[in-house]
Motif scaffolding. Structure first.
Motif, PDB file in Angstrom:
ATOM      1  N   LEU A  76      -2.914  -9.461   9.124  1.00 13.26           N
ATOM      2  CA  LEU A  76      -3.076 -10.055   8.103  1.00 13.26           C
ATOM      3  C   LEU A  76      -1.339 -11.434   8.015  1.00 13.26           C
ATOM      4  CD1 LEU A  76      -1.944  -7.082   5.908  1.00 13.26           C
ATOM      5  CD2 LEU A  76      -3.781  -9.447   5.044  1.00 13.26           C
ATOM      6  N   ASP A  77      -1.628 -12.444   7.141  1.00  5.78           N
ATOM      7  CA  ASP A  77      -0.248 -13.026   7.345  1.00  5.78           C
ATOM      8  C   ASP A  77       0.328 -13.497   5.886  1.00  5.78           C
ATOM      9  OD1 ASP A  77      -1.831 -14.720   5.254  1.00  5.78           O
ATOM     10  OD2 ASP A  77      -2.274 -16.506   6.374  1.00  5.78           O
ATOM     11  N   VAL A  78       0.570 -12.380   5.342  1.00  5.67           N
ATOM     12  CA  VAL A  78       1.912 -12.512   4.421  1.00  5.67           C
ATOM     13  C   VAL A  78       2.359 -10.865   4.170  1.00  5.67           C
ATOM     14  CG1 VAL A  78      -0.077 -13.293   2.480  1.00  5.67           C
ATOM     15  CG2 VAL A  78       0.138 -10.780   3.034  1.00  5.67           C
ATOM     16  N   PRO A  79       3.405 -11.002   4.116  1.00  9.61           N
ATOM     17  CA  PRO A  79       4.553  -9.497   4.137  1.00  9.61           C
ATOM     18  C   PRO A  79       3.915  -8.663   3.176  1.00  9.61           C
ATOM     19  CG  PRO A  79       5.659 -11.611   3.546  1.00  9.61           C
ATOM     20  CD  PRO A  79       4.126 -12.280   3.165  1.00  9.61           C
ATOM     21  N   VAL A  80       3.809  -7.108   3.845  1.00  8.91           N
ATOM     22  CA  VAL A  80       3.647  -6.647   3.863  1.00  8.91           C
ATOM     23  C   VAL A  80       4.270  -4.486   3.493  1.00  8.91           C
ATOM     24  CG1 VAL A  80       1.742  -4.198   4.550  1.00  8.91           C
ATOM     25  CG2 VAL A  80       1.609  -6.933   5.066  1.00  8.91           C
ATOM     26  N   LYS A  81       4.227  -4.447   3.122  1.00  2.94           N
ATOM     27  CA  LYS A  81       4.783  -3.372   2.080  1.00  2.94           C
ATOM     28  C   LYS A  81       4.591  -2.004   2.226  1.00  2.94           C
ATOM     29  CE  LYS A  81       8.921  -5.573   1.269  1.00  2.94           C
ATOM     30  NZ  LYS A  81      10.544  -5.579   2.063  1.00  2.94           N
ATOM     31  N   THR A  82       4.975  -0.666   2.995  1.00  2.00           N
ATOM     32  CA  THR A  82       4.100   0.918   2.292  1.00  2.00           C
ATOM     33  C   THR A  82       5.511   1.595   2.198  1.00  2.00           C
ATOM     34  OG1 THR A  82       3.743   0.499   4.816  1.00  2.00           O
ATOM     35  CG2 THR A  82       2.328  -0.537   4.468  1.00  2.00           C
ATOM     36  N   LEU A  83       4.936   1.919   1.358  1.00  2.00           N
ATOM     37  CA  LEU A  83       5.956   3.567   1.467  1.00  2.00           C
ATOM     38  C   LEU A  83       6.078   4.660   2.610  1.00  2.00           C
ATOM     39  CD1 LEU A  83       5.773   4.614  -2.027  1.00  2.00           C
ATOM     40  CD2 LEU A  83       6.683   2.874  -0.926  1.00  2.00           C
ATOM     41  N   VAL A  84       4.564   4.889   3.014  1.00  2.00           N
ATOM     42  CA  VAL A  84       4.237   5.813   4.271  1.00  2.00           C
ATOM     43  C   VAL A  84       3.852   5.888   5.186  1.00  2.00           C
ATOM     44  CG1 VAL A  84       3.653   8.674   4.471  1.00  2.00           C
ATOM     45  CG2 VAL A  84       4.541   7.763   1.984  1.00  2.00           C
ATOM     46  N   SER A  85       4.311   5.863   6.010  1.00  2.00           N
ATOM     47  CA  SER A  85       2.708   5.352   7.808  1.00  2.00           C
ATOM     48  C   SER A  85       2.771   6.747   8.079  1.00  2.00           C
ATOM     49  CB  SER A  85       4.278   4.627   7.902  1.00  2.00           C
ATOM     50  OG  SER A  85       4.568   3.170   8.071  1.00  2.00           O
ATOM     51  N   THR A 118       0.919  -1.396  -0.482  1.00  2.00           N
ATOM     52  CA  THR A 118      -0.029  -0.021  -0.080  1.00  2.00           C
ATOM     53  C   THR A 118       1.255   1.098  -0.439  1.00  2.00           C
ATOM     54  OG1 THR A 118      -0.415  -0.023   2.494  1.00  2.00           O
ATOM     55  CG2 THR A 118      -1.791  -1.168   1.417  1.00  2.00           C
ATOM     56  N   LEU A 119       0.199   2.477  -0.098  1.00  2.00           N
ATOM     57  CA  LEU A 119       1.215   3.952  -0.151  1.00  2.00           C
ATOM     58  C   LEU A 119       1.073   4.108   1.253  1.00  2.00           C
ATOM     59  CD1 LEU A 119      -0.271   5.565  -3.470  1.00  2.00           C
ATOM     60  CD2 LEU A 119       1.771   5.185  -2.699  1.00  2.00           C
ATOM     61  N   ILE A 120       0.065   4.002   1.777  1.00  2.00           N
ATOM     62  CA  ILE A 120       0.147   4.661   3.349  1.00  2.00           C
ATOM     63  C   ILE A 120      -0.490   3.704   4.139  1.00  2.00           C
ATOM     64  CG2 ILE A 120      -1.295   6.124   4.992  1.00  2.00           C
ATOM     65  CD1 ILE A 120      -2.142   7.908   1.938  1.00  2.00           C
ATOM     66  N   GLU A 121       0.112   3.814   5.604  1.00  2.00           N
ATOM     67  CA  GLU A 121      -0.855   2.563   6.910  1.00  2.00           C
ATOM     68  C   GLU A 121      -0.472   3.595   7.829  1.00  2.00           C
ATOM     69  OE1 GLU A 121       1.033  -1.450   8.991  1.00  2.00           O
ATOM     70  OE2 GLU A 121       2.822  -0.447   7.878  1.00  2.00           O
ATOM     71  N   LEU A 122      -1.646   3.075   8.777  1.00  2.00           N
ATOM     72  CA  LEU A 122      -2.238   3.649   9.610  1.00  2.00           C
ATOM     73  C   LEU A 122      -1.790   2.986  10.938  1.00  2.00           C
ATOM     74  CD1 LEU A 122      -5.854   5.579   8.295  1.00  2.00           C
ATOM     75  CD2 LEU A 122      -2.930   6.134   8.777  1.00  2.00           C
ATOM     76  N   THR A 123      -0.304   2.325  11.225  1.00  2.00           N
ATOM     77  CA  THR A 123       0.009   1.638  12.141  1.00  2.00           C
ATOM     78  C   THR A 123      -0.054   1.685  13.588  1.00  2.00           C
ATOM     79  OG1 THR A 123       1.780   3.602  12.906  1.00  2.00           O
ATOM     80  CG2 THR A 123       2.570   2.554  11.084  1.00  2.00           C
ATOM     81  N   GLY A 124      -1.551   2.826  14.216  1.00  2.00           N
ATOM     82  CA  GLY A 124      -1.800   2.462  14.491  1.00  2.00           C
ATOM     83  C   GLY A 124      -3.063   1.584  15.363  1.00  2.00           C
ATOM     84  N   LEU A 125      -3.394   1.614  13.555  1.00  2.00           N
ATOM     85  CA  LEU A 125      -4.906   0.517  14.120  1.00  2.00           C
ATOM     86  C   LEU A 125      -4.261  -0.679  14.347  1.00  2.00           C
ATOM     87  CD1 LEU A 125      -6.546   3.127  11.445  1.00  2.00           C
ATOM     88  CD2 LEU A 125      -7.572   2.307  14.173  1.00  2.00           C
ATOM     89  N   GLY A 126      -2.922  -1.494  13.856  1.00  2.00           N
ATOM     90  CA  GLY A 126      -2.731  -2.674  13.695  1.00  2.00           C
ATOM     91  C   GLY A 126      -3.353  -4.206  12.167  1.00  2.00           C
ATOM     92  N   GLY A 127      -3.248  -3.332  11.203  1.00  2.00           N
ATOM     93  CA  GLY A 127      -3.753  -3.758  10.114  1.00  2.00           C
ATOM     94  C   GLY A 127      -2.915  -4.510   9.758  1.00  2.00           C
ATOM     95  N   ARG A 128      -1.247  -4.301   9.735  1.00  2.00           N
ATOM     96  CA  ARG A 128      -0.384  -5.663   9.887  1.00  2.00           C
ATOM     97  C   ARG A 128      -0.485  -6.803  10.013  1.00  2.00           C
ATOM     98  NH1 ARG A 128       5.145  -4.117   7.538  1.00  2.00           N
ATOM     99  NH2 ARG A 128       4.352  -2.371   7.184  1.00  2.00           N
TER     100      ARG A 128
END
Length: 176
Positions: free
Chosen positions: A164-173, A151-161
């Motif tokens: 997920l049971d797959v690796p995740v790459k994000t550009l901006v957190s 994804t472009l953006i991740e809202l880290t405090g919401l715990g979405g990552r």
């Protein structure tokens, strides 16, 4: 300043109380309209996703289409769409999932993925992770080998990552 030093956050507009009060919306249209910043973002996404060697990118309706299409072109891989009910022609396979208030479902064309194909799921934003989790489940249902999500953006405090049971790459957190 080199492209590695450019902070893409400066191109993402924040709109409070959209689409409803209490929500802070991260608007990527301001990133996309700046040709240089958009090229940098796509280059960084390509560099992040390329090591997974995807055969296909699976784009989540609708903003996932915006990142997946140019990225598939850069990576030389295919693109499939994960859409809401009634939006895809032909036979589809669906996956229903619960939301905070209600439920939803995603569909994929039944013949879109060949069993075992390496697939990366693409969306604009990772928040609570519900839609990405559902997308991965739908792709597994049709025989995909889901090797990652981006994804472009991740809202880290919401715990979405963490859901997920797959690796995740994000550009901006952002801490939310």
């Amino acid at each position: 300043m080199t492209t590695a030093q450019i902070d893409l956050k400066q191109y993402i507009r924040h709109i409070p109380d959209f689409p409803k009060p209490g929500i802070l919306f991260y608007d990527i249209s301001t990133l996309m309209r700046n040709a240089d910043a958009w090229q940098i973002a796509m280059g960084r996404l390509a560099a992040a996703v390329a090591p997974w060697a995807p055969d296909v990118l699976a784009a989540i309706e609708s903003r996932g289409f915006l990142t997946a299409a140019p990225l598939a072109s850069r990576l030389g891989c295919g693109l499939v769409m994960l859409r809401k009910p009634g939006k895809l022609p032909g036979e589809t396979v669906s996956y229903s999932y619960d939301l905070e208030y209600g439920s939803d479902s995603l569909h994929i064309q039944a013949d879109a993925i060949q069993p075992g194909q390496r697939v990366v799921v693409m969306d604009d934003l990772l928040a609570t992770g519900g839609t990405l989790v559902a997308s991965v489940a739908l792709l597994h249902k049709v025989g995909a080998n889901v090797v990652g999500a981006a994804t472009l953006i991740e809202l880290t405090g919401l715990g979405g990552r963490d859901r997920l049971d797959v690796p995740v790459k994000t550009l901006v957190s952002y801490d939310e």
